[in-house]
Design a protein around this motif. Structure first.
Motif, short mmCIF file in Angstrom:
data_model
loop_
_atom_site.label_atom_id
_atom_site.label_comp_id
_atom_site.label_asym_id
_atom_site.label_seq_id
_atom_site.Cartn_x
_atom_site.Cartn_y
_atom_site.Cartn_z
N GLY A 195 7.10 2.53 -18.98
CA GLY A 195 5.77 3.11 -19.07
C GLY A 195 4.65 2.14 -18.80
N GLY A 196 4.99 0.92 -18.42
CA GLY A 196 3.98 -0.13 -18.21
C GLY A 196 3.23 0.02 -16.90
N SER A 197 2.28 -0.86 -16.72
CA SER A 197 1.50 -0.87 -15.49
C SER A 197 1.71 -2.20 -14.78
N PRO A 198 1.47 -2.22 -13.47
CA PRO A 198 1.67 -3.46 -12.71
C PRO A 198 0.66 -4.53 -13.11
N PRO A 199 0.99 -5.79 -12.86
CA PRO A 199 0.03 -6.86 -13.13
C PRO A 199 -1.22 -6.66 -12.27
N GLY A 200 -2.34 -7.06 -12.80
CA GLY A 200 -3.60 -6.93 -12.07
C GLY A 200 -3.74 -7.99 -10.99
N PRO A 201 -4.78 -7.85 -10.18
CA PRO A 201 -5.04 -8.86 -9.16
C PRO A 201 -5.34 -10.20 -9.81
N HIS A 202 -5.13 -11.25 -9.09
CA HIS A 202 -5.43 -12.61 -9.52
C HIS A 202 -4.57 -13.05 -10.70
N THR A 203 -3.33 -12.54 -10.75
CA THR A 203 -2.36 -12.99 -11.74
C THR A 203 -1.18 -13.59 -11.00
N THR A 204 -0.42 -14.39 -11.69
CA THR A 204 0.77 -14.96 -11.06
C THR A 204 1.92 -13.98 -11.13
N GLY A 205 2.94 -14.25 -10.37
CA GLY A 205 4.12 -13.40 -10.35
C GLY A 205 4.70 -13.31 -8.96
N LEU A 206 5.59 -12.40 -8.78
CA LEU A 206 6.27 -12.21 -7.51
C LEU A 206 5.29 -11.65 -6.48
N TYR A 207 5.16 -12.30 -5.33
CA TYR A 207 4.29 -11.79 -4.27
C TYR A 207 4.99 -10.65 -3.55
N HIS A 208 6.20 -10.91 -3.09
CA HIS A 208 7.04 -9.84 -2.55
C HIS A 208 8.48 -10.31 -2.51
N VAL A 209 9.37 -9.37 -2.39
CA VAL A 209 10.77 -9.67 -2.17
C VAL A 209 11.07 -9.24 -0.73
N ALA A 210 11.80 -10.08 -0.01
CA ALA A 210 12.14 -9.76 1.38
C ALA A 210 13.55 -9.19 1.43
N ILE A 211 13.66 -8.04 2.06
CA ILE A 211 14.95 -7.41 2.29
C ILE A 211 15.21 -7.56 3.78
N ARG A 212 16.21 -8.36 4.12
CA ARG A 212 16.48 -8.71 5.51
C ARG A 212 17.48 -7.73 6.12
N CYS A 213 17.07 -7.09 7.19
CA CYS A 213 17.94 -6.19 7.95
C CYS A 213 18.76 -7.02 8.94
N PRO A 214 19.99 -6.58 9.25
CA PRO A 214 20.83 -7.38 10.15
C PRO A 214 20.43 -7.31 11.61
N THR A 215 19.73 -6.25 12.01
CA THR A 215 19.34 -6.07 13.41
C THR A 215 17.95 -5.47 13.49
N ARG A 216 17.37 -5.56 14.67
CA ARG A 216 16.07 -4.93 14.90
C ARG A 216 16.19 -3.42 14.79
N ALA A 217 17.31 -2.87 15.25
CA ALA A 217 17.53 -1.42 15.15
C ALA A 217 17.57 -0.98 13.68
N ALA A 218 18.15 -1.80 12.81
CA ALA A 218 18.18 -1.47 11.38
C ALA A 218 16.78 -1.51 10.79
N LEU A 219 15.94 -2.44 11.27
CA LEU A 219 14.54 -2.47 10.81
C LEU A 219 13.81 -1.21 11.30
N ALA A 220 14.10 -0.79 12.52
CA ALA A 220 13.50 0.45 13.04
C ALA A 220 13.94 1.64 12.19
N ASP A 221 15.20 1.66 11.76
CA ASP A 221 15.69 2.73 10.90
C ASP A 221 14.94 2.72 9.56
N ALA A 222 14.69 1.53 9.03
CA ALA A 222 13.93 1.43 7.78
C ALA A 222 12.52 1.99 7.96
N LEU A 223 11.90 1.69 9.10
CA LEU A 223 10.57 2.22 9.38
C LEU A 223 10.61 3.75 9.44
#
Length: 179
Positions: A81-109
């Motif tokens: 039930g919590g809320s996300p951290p506000g701007p100007h706070t520390t924490g995870l910027y993003h997590v990268a999920i790496r696709c094996p091919t460009r076609a797989a990235l296109a599928d994600a899109l």
């Protein structure tokens, strides 16, 4: 101390690490605190296509690609039930999920478009192409694929020469998903 100007030192040239970590080391899984477990599972499984491997009641879930034990863990132990951290706070910027091919990235899109999920950005970094978005808990997500290492841009002295150019998502979206 008014009037005192502190100058930042110039960045040092990149030198080889005298004690580098083993080159076989990789980043394992990411464990995210979420406000609503079912909503998070619906996004990561229903939209991005991960498999639900195990669920601990209403408090945690473990998701994977390719039937691995887990790449993404979700929990509400400290965040139900919590809320996300506000701007100007520390924490995870993003997590990268790496696709094996460009076609797989296109599928994600295509998955994102089909679900009506907007991108925050799309970039060509020379070494990779990436799509940026937020999950339902406002965690930053990068979906990317890496170009072959032989194609990575280098400076004259052999260091990476990454940049950020706009990525043509229309062209990416037109790729077939031949995986």
């Amino acid at each position: 101390m008014s009037g005192l100007v502190v100058m930042s030192p110039s960045p040092k040239p990149i030198a080889p690490n005298p004690r580098p970590v083993d080159p076989g080391v990789s980043i394992g899984h990411v464990h995210l605190k979420v406000a609503d477990l079912n909503r998070a599972i619906a996004f990561y499984c229903g939209v991005l296509g991960f498999d639900l491997m195990q669920r601990y009641g209403h408090e945690a879930a473990f998701l994977s690609a390719g039937r691995y034990h887990h790449h993404i863990a979700l929990n509400t132990w400290e965040s139900k039930g919590g809320s996300p951290p506000g701007p100007h706070t520390t924490g995870l910027y993003h997590v990268a999920i790496r696709c094996p091919t460009r076609a797989a990235l296109a599928d994600a899109l295509r998955r994102l478009n089909d679900a009506g999920i907007s991108l925050e950005g799309a970039s060509d970094h020379g070494v990779s192409e990436a799509l940026y978005l937020r999950d339902p808990d406002s965690n930053g997500i990068e979906l990317s694929w890496d170009r072959p290492k032989a194609e990575w841009p280098l400076t004259k002295d052999g260091h990476l020469d990454m940049e950020t150019r706009p990525l043509d998502t229309r062209e990416l979206g037109e790729l077939t998903s031949d995986r």
